[in-house]
Design an enzyme around this catalytic site. Structure first.
Site, PDB file in Angstrom:
ATOM      1  N   GLY A   8     -58.205  37.636  10.806  1.00 34.18           N
ATOM      2  CA  GLY A   8     -57.836  38.877  11.510  1.00 34.18           C
ATOM      3  C   GLY A   8     -56.416  39.298  11.183  1.00 34.18           C
ATOM      4  O   GLY A   8     -55.696  39.840  12.026  1.00 34.18           O
ATOM      5  N   LEU A  10     -55.033  41.645   9.539  1.00 33.59           N
ATOM      6  CA  LEU A  10     -54.591  43.046   9.450  1.00 33.59           C
ATOM      7  C   LEU A  10     -54.440  43.685  10.825  1.00 33.59           C
ATOM      8  O   LEU A  10     -54.176  44.882  10.932  1.00 33.59           O
ATOM      9  CB  LEU A  10     -55.564  43.860   8.589  1.00 33.59           C
ATOM     10  CG  LEU A  10     -55.796  43.309   7.186  1.00 33.59           C
ATOM     11  CD1 LEU A  10     -56.700  44.244   6.385  1.00 33.59           C
ATOM     12  CD2 LEU A  10     -54.483  43.073   6.449  1.00 33.59           C
ATOM     13  N   GLY A  11     -54.568  42.892  11.889  1.00 32.13           N
ATOM     14  CA  GLY A  11     -54.450  43.421  13.242  1.00 32.13           C
ATOM     15  C   GLY A  11     -53.006  43.503  13.714  1.00 32.13           C
ATOM     16  O   GLY A  11     -52.063  43.334  12.937  1.00 32.13           O
ATOM     17  N   GLN A  12     -52.850  43.777  15.014  1.00 25.99           N
ATOM     18  CA  GLN A  12     -51.509  44.000  15.566  1.00 25.99           C
ATOM     19  C   GLN A  12     -50.599  42.781  15.352  1.00 25.99           C
ATOM     20  O   GLN A  12     -49.459  42.919  14.913  1.00 25.99           O
ATOM     21  CB  GLN A  12     -51.598  44.328  17.069  1.00 25.99           C
ATOM     22  CG  GLN A  12     -50.272  44.798  17.636  1.00 25.99           C
ATOM     23  CD  GLN A  12     -50.239  44.882  19.165  1.00 25.99           C
ATOM     24  OE1 GLN A  12     -51.190  44.501  19.844  1.00 25.99           O
ATOM     25  NE2 GLN A  12     -49.148  45.371  19.694  1.00 25.99           N
ATOM     26  N   ASP A  54     -65.247  37.188   7.137  1.00 21.62           N
ATOM     27  CA  ASP A  54     -65.823  37.554   8.426  1.00 21.62           C
ATOM     28  C   ASP A  54     -65.995  36.231   9.176  1.00 21.62           C
ATOM     29  O   ASP A  54     -66.756  35.364   8.729  1.00 21.62           O
ATOM     30  CB  ASP A  54     -67.168  38.264   8.209  1.00 21.62           C
ATOM     31  CG  ASP A  54     -67.804  38.701   9.520  1.00 21.62           C
ATOM     32  OD1 ASP A  54     -67.554  38.059  10.560  1.00 21.62           O
ATOM     33  OD2 ASP A  54     -68.565  39.681   9.493  1.00 21.62           O
ATOM     34  N   TYR A 143     -64.384  39.718  27.564  1.00 21.95           N
ATOM     35  CA  TYR A 143     -63.211  39.219  26.827  1.00 21.95           C
ATOM     36  C   TYR A 143     -62.626  37.994  27.538  1.00 21.95           C
ATOM     37  O   TYR A 143     -62.352  36.961  26.913  1.00 21.95           O
ATOM     38  CB  TYR A 143     -62.184  40.351  26.747  1.00 21.95           C
ATOM     39  CG  TYR A 143     -60.871  40.017  26.072  1.00 21.95           C
ATOM     40  CD1 TYR A 143     -60.797  39.700  24.732  1.00 21.95           C
ATOM     41  CD2 TYR A 143     -59.672  40.070  26.800  1.00 21.95           C
ATOM     42  CE1 TYR A 143     -59.578  39.432  24.119  1.00 21.95           C
ATOM     43  CE2 TYR A 143     -58.448  39.818  26.201  1.00 21.95           C
ATOM     44  CZ  TYR A 143     -58.407  39.497  24.855  1.00 21.95           C
ATOM     45  OH  TYR A 143     -57.193  39.243  24.259  1.00 21.95           O
ATOM     46  N   LYS A 147     -62.281  34.063  26.457  1.00 19.01           N
ATOM     47  CA  LYS A 147     -60.971  33.403  26.358  1.00 19.01           C
ATOM     48  C   LYS A 147     -60.967  32.075  27.105  1.00 19.01           C
ATOM     49  O   LYS A 147     -60.428  31.081  26.619  1.00 19.01           O
ATOM     50  CB  LYS A 147     -59.863  34.334  26.872  1.00 19.01           C
ATOM     51  CG  LYS A 147     -59.552  35.484  25.911  1.00 19.01           C
ATOM     52  CD  LYS A 147     -59.094  34.951  24.558  1.00 19.01           C
ATOM     53  CE  LYS A 147     -58.830  36.027  23.545  1.00 19.01           C
ATOM     54  NZ  LYS A 147     -58.572  35.520  22.194  1.00 19.01           N
TER      55      LYS A 147
HETATM   56  P1  NAD Z   1     -56.302  43.212  16.778  1.00 19.62           P
HETATM   57  O1  NAD Z   1     -57.529  43.832  17.356  1.00 19.62           O
HETATM   58  O2  NAD Z   1     -55.136  44.065  16.498  1.00 19.62           O
HETATM   59  O3  NAD Z   1     -56.662  42.433  15.438  1.00 19.62           O
HETATM   60  C1  NAD Z   1     -57.816  41.645  15.326  1.00 19.62           C
HETATM   61  C2  NAD Z   1     -58.333  41.792  13.900  1.00 19.62           C
HETATM   62  O4  NAD Z   1     -59.540  41.024  13.787  1.00 19.62           O
HETATM   63  C3  NAD Z   1     -58.671  43.242  13.522  1.00 19.62           C
HETATM   64  O5  NAD Z   1     -57.973  43.592  12.346  1.00 19.62           O
HETATM   65  C4  NAD Z   1     -60.177  43.208  13.277  1.00 19.62           C
HETATM   66  O6  NAD Z   1     -60.585  44.053  12.228  1.00 19.62           O
HETATM   67  C5  NAD Z   1     -60.396  41.752  12.921  1.00 19.62           C
HETATM   68  N1  NAD Z   1     -61.780  41.319  13.133  1.00 19.62           N
HETATM   69  C6  NAD Z   1     -62.666  41.744  14.068  1.00 19.62           C
HETATM   70  N2  NAD Z   1     -63.849  41.121  13.887  1.00 19.62           N
HETATM   71  C7  NAD Z   1     -63.701  40.283  12.850  1.00 19.62           C
HETATM   72  C8  NAD Z   1     -64.559  39.370  12.194  1.00 19.62           C
HETATM   73  N3  NAD Z   1     -65.840  39.216  12.570  1.00 19.62           N
HETATM   74  N4  NAD Z   1     -64.064  38.640  11.182  1.00 19.62           N
HETATM   75  C9  NAD Z   1     -62.796  38.793  10.774  1.00 19.62           C
HETATM   76  N5  NAD Z   1     -61.930  39.668  11.318  1.00 19.62           N
HETATM   77  C10 NAD Z   1     -62.381  40.397  12.358  1.00 19.62           C
HETATM   78  O7  NAD Z   1     -55.909  41.986  17.735  1.00 19.62           O
HETATM   79  P2  NAD Z   1     -54.480  41.300  17.922  1.00 19.62           P
HETATM   80  O8  NAD Z   1     -53.781  42.049  18.973  1.00 19.62           O
HETATM   81  O9  NAD Z   1     -53.830  41.073  16.617  1.00 19.62           O
HETATM   82  O10 NAD Z   1     -54.953  39.931  18.591  1.00 19.62           O
HETATM   83  C11 NAD Z   1     -55.052  38.714  17.884  1.00 19.62           C
HETATM   84  C12 NAD Z   1     -55.395  37.623  18.895  1.00 19.62           C
HETATM   85  O11 NAD Z   1     -54.404  37.593  19.927  1.00 19.62           O
HETATM   86  C13 NAD Z   1     -56.737  37.823  19.601  1.00 19.62           C
HETATM   87  O12 NAD Z   1     -57.328  36.579  19.844  1.00 19.62           O
HETATM   88  C14 NAD Z   1     -56.347  38.447  20.922  1.00 19.62           C
HETATM   89  O13 NAD Z   1     -57.285  38.200  21.925  1.00 19.62           O
HETATM   90  C15 NAD Z   1     -55.040  37.725  21.195  1.00 19.62           C
HETATM   91  N6  NAD Z   1     -54.198  38.456  22.127  1.00 19.62           N
HETATM   92  C16 NAD Z   1     -53.631  39.665  21.781  1.00 19.62           C
HETATM   93  C17 NAD Z   1     -52.863  40.347  22.710  1.00 19.62           C
HETATM   94  C18 NAD Z   1     -52.236  41.675  22.388  1.00 19.62           C
HETATM   95  O14 NAD Z   1     -51.678  42.328  23.307  1.00 19.62           O
HETATM   96  N7  NAD Z   1     -52.261  42.140  21.143  1.00 19.62           N
HETATM   97  C19 NAD Z   1     -52.653  39.793  23.975  1.00 19.62           C
HETATM   98  C20 NAD Z   1     -53.271  38.590  24.302  1.00 19.62           C
HETATM   99  C21 NAD Z   1     -54.022  37.913  23.357  1.00 19.62           C
HETATM  100  N1  SER Z   2     -53.487  43.023  25.258  1.00 24.41           N
HETATM  101  C1  SER Z   2     -54.733  42.361  25.498  1.00 24.41           C
HETATM  102  C2  SER Z   2     -55.731  43.295  26.074  1.00 24.41           C
HETATM  103  O1  SER Z   2     -55.329  44.161  26.813  1.00 24.41           O
HETATM  104  C3  SER Z   2     -54.531  41.177  26.420  1.00 24.41           C
HETATM  105  O2  SER Z   2     -55.282  40.140  25.987  1.00 24.41           O
HETATM  106  O3  SER Z   2     -56.886  43.143  25.803  1.00 24.41           O
END
Ligand code: NAD
Ligand code: SER
Length: 318
Positions: A8, A10-12, A54, A143, A147
């Protein structure tokens, strides 16, 4: 030497973490992966090894780990809270079966694993203020269910198979490089974009709704510091409460007004995301993380606001 696969990527979080990890461990030792190579991420994809993975496809995951001789998986691929409520089946498929695949591959290929949990692992029956590290976890979202199950699964793989699993419960993360992927806390990112573009923002989260939050540089430090922490000191591996600040929409608006005095906030509450927000803690107790691996965030609300506005202005060409 660490050889890291980021799922993942390319995510945030991943889009910033991958760059930071490449600075620390070397470009060729950090493999970015995602289920597709999305437009807009050409620079990241070109800056080091990249694989299409994936996480619901265990074979594809195992091949990437074997090909690059990976010994550490940072597992970020997931479906977040708001999108998860729209598509609970997909949230289960990616968050549970994806994690199970990561842990199975880690077990067979001797990898350590970092997986973030979330404030979403708590629910209505959890104490809301100074939420303890060890407490009631009965979340009401798919979700959140994934978790809690993920935290337990990671503990299980450590105790049963000796896989070095670690994780934190992240609060809402705020950053300017990549937009958030469909969570409940996303308003706290969007508000900065609209403050600069429109000088006003309509919040889908209601007044007085406090949630824990953190600026991305602190989140990256949390991942790296926990990954490198002395395992003998870790009592809570999966997952540590971490937080940097707790605020409601009007608090972040007041912080923005210190830099943009004409900024205005109003409300058009979305009942789905509001209910999710109300089921989450107001503020976490992160003393276990502070004691066991020295967690200490650098950014408070105003320091984050100043840095966000400065960098977003450049990004948006304003
Ligand atoms: P995001 O949604 O920005 O990035 C997740 C990435 O996973 C996306 O680019 C998506 O395309 C990719 N993805 C989705 N399905 C997939 C698959 N089957 N195979 C491979 N890639 C896939 O999420 P994020 O904010 O970067 O979060 C990363 C982790 O941190 C997650 O576990 C999330 O629950 C956790 N988290 C994030 C936050 C937040 O505020 N950003 C807060 C708490 C926990
Ligand atoms: N930022 C995340 C959400 O709102 C917390 O896990 O889903």
């Amino acid at each position: 030497m660490r050889r890291i696969l980021v799922t993942g990527a390319l995510g945030q979080i991943g889009s910033e973490l991958t760059v930071r990890l490449r600075e620390i461990y070397g470009e060729s030792n950090v493999v970015a992966s995602s289920k597709s190579a999305k437009d807009g991420h050409e620079e990241l994809v070109a800056s080091g090894p990249f694989e299409i993975v994936d996480v619901t496809n265990r074979e594809q995951l195992a091949q990437a780990v074997q090909k690059h001789k990976i010994n550490t998986i940072i597992h970020l691929a997931a479906i977040l809270s708001a999108v998860g409520e729209q598509n609970p089946h997909l949230a289960w498929e990616v968050n549970i079966n994806g994690l199970y695949n990561v842990l199975e591959v880690a077990r067979h290929e001797n990898c350590s694993v970092f997986t973030p949990s979330s404030i979403a692992a708590f629910g209505d029956s959890t104490p809301k203020d100074k939420t303890p590290q060890d407490t009631i976890q009965r979340p009401s979202t798919m979700y959140g269910v994934t978790k809690v199950a993920g935290e337990l699964l990671c503990d299980y793989y450590f105790h049963k198979f000796g896989v070095d699993t670690r994780g934190v419960r992240f609060p809402g993360l705020i950053s300017y490089k990549t937009l958030p992927g469909g969570g409940t806390t996303d308003y706290a990112v969007h508000i900065y974009y609209e403050a600069l573009r429109q000088k006003r923002y309509t919040s889908y989260i209601g007044p007085g709704t406090k949630m824990d939050m953190m600026y991305m540089p602190d989140a990256l430090d949390a991942i790296i510091n926990l990954m490198e922490a002395d395992p003998k000191k870790l009592i809570h591996r999966n997952a540590f409460n971490v937080t940097a600040m707790s605020f409601a929409p009007e608090d972040i608006a007041r912080s923005i007004q210190k830099f943009i005095p004409e900024f205005e906030l109003d409300f058009d509450v979305d009942p789905v995301r509001q209910a999710i927000a109300e089921s989450w803690p107001n503020s976490l107790d992160d003393s276990a993380a502070r004691e066991e691996w020295g967690w200490s965030p650098k950014y408070d609300l105003d320091a984050m606001t100043e840095d966000m506005l400065k960098n977003l202005k450049i990004k948006l060409g304003l």
